[in-house]
Design a protein around this motif. Structure first.
Motif: not given
Length: 121
Positions: A70-95
């Motif tokens: 996360r970058d608090n100065a920008k109020n932004t969060m990130y998710l770096q996803m590597n080695s993705l698998k078919p089972e990672d298929t989904a709608v991703y939500y921020c909360a």
């Protein structure tokens, strides 16, 4: 009013990478835990990763393959996803929630609209 906007989703082949972003607005989120949650087709929503002032927390299913930041100065969060698998298929939500990260989804009062991640085999 709290607003959360996700971006960065898309279609990727298995083994590929994606970087999701969540832009938060409406207040300062420095005292808030921020989390990524996901919902796969036909399944319930589940916790993926979360970050607050202490060590990030990851679901076992993604540990070692994703990195939350996360970058608090920008109020932004990130998710770096590597080695993705078919089972990672989904709608991703921020909360977000005030305080610490929890894996309990009902503890997050604010949610974004989601971004679709599709991993092809």
């Amino acid at each position: 009013q709290v607003q959360l906007v996700e971006s960065g989703g898309g279609l990727v082949q298995a083994g590929g990478s994606l970087r999701l972003a969540c832009a938060a607005s409406g207040r300062s989120f420095s005292d808030y835990a921020m989390a990524w949650l996901r919902q796969a087709p036909g399944k319930e929503r589940e916790f993926v990763a979360g970050i607050s002032l202490v060590q990030p927390l990851y679901a076992d299913s993604v540990k070692g393959r994703v990195t939350i930041s996360r970058d608090n100065a920008k109020n932004t969060m990130y998710l770096q996803m590597n080695s993705l698998k078919p089972e990672d298929t989904a709608v991703y939500y921020c909360a977000v929630r005030f305080g610490r990260v929890t894996t309990l989804l009902y503890e997050y009062p604010y949610w974004g609209q989601g971004t679709q991640v599709t991993v092809s085999s």
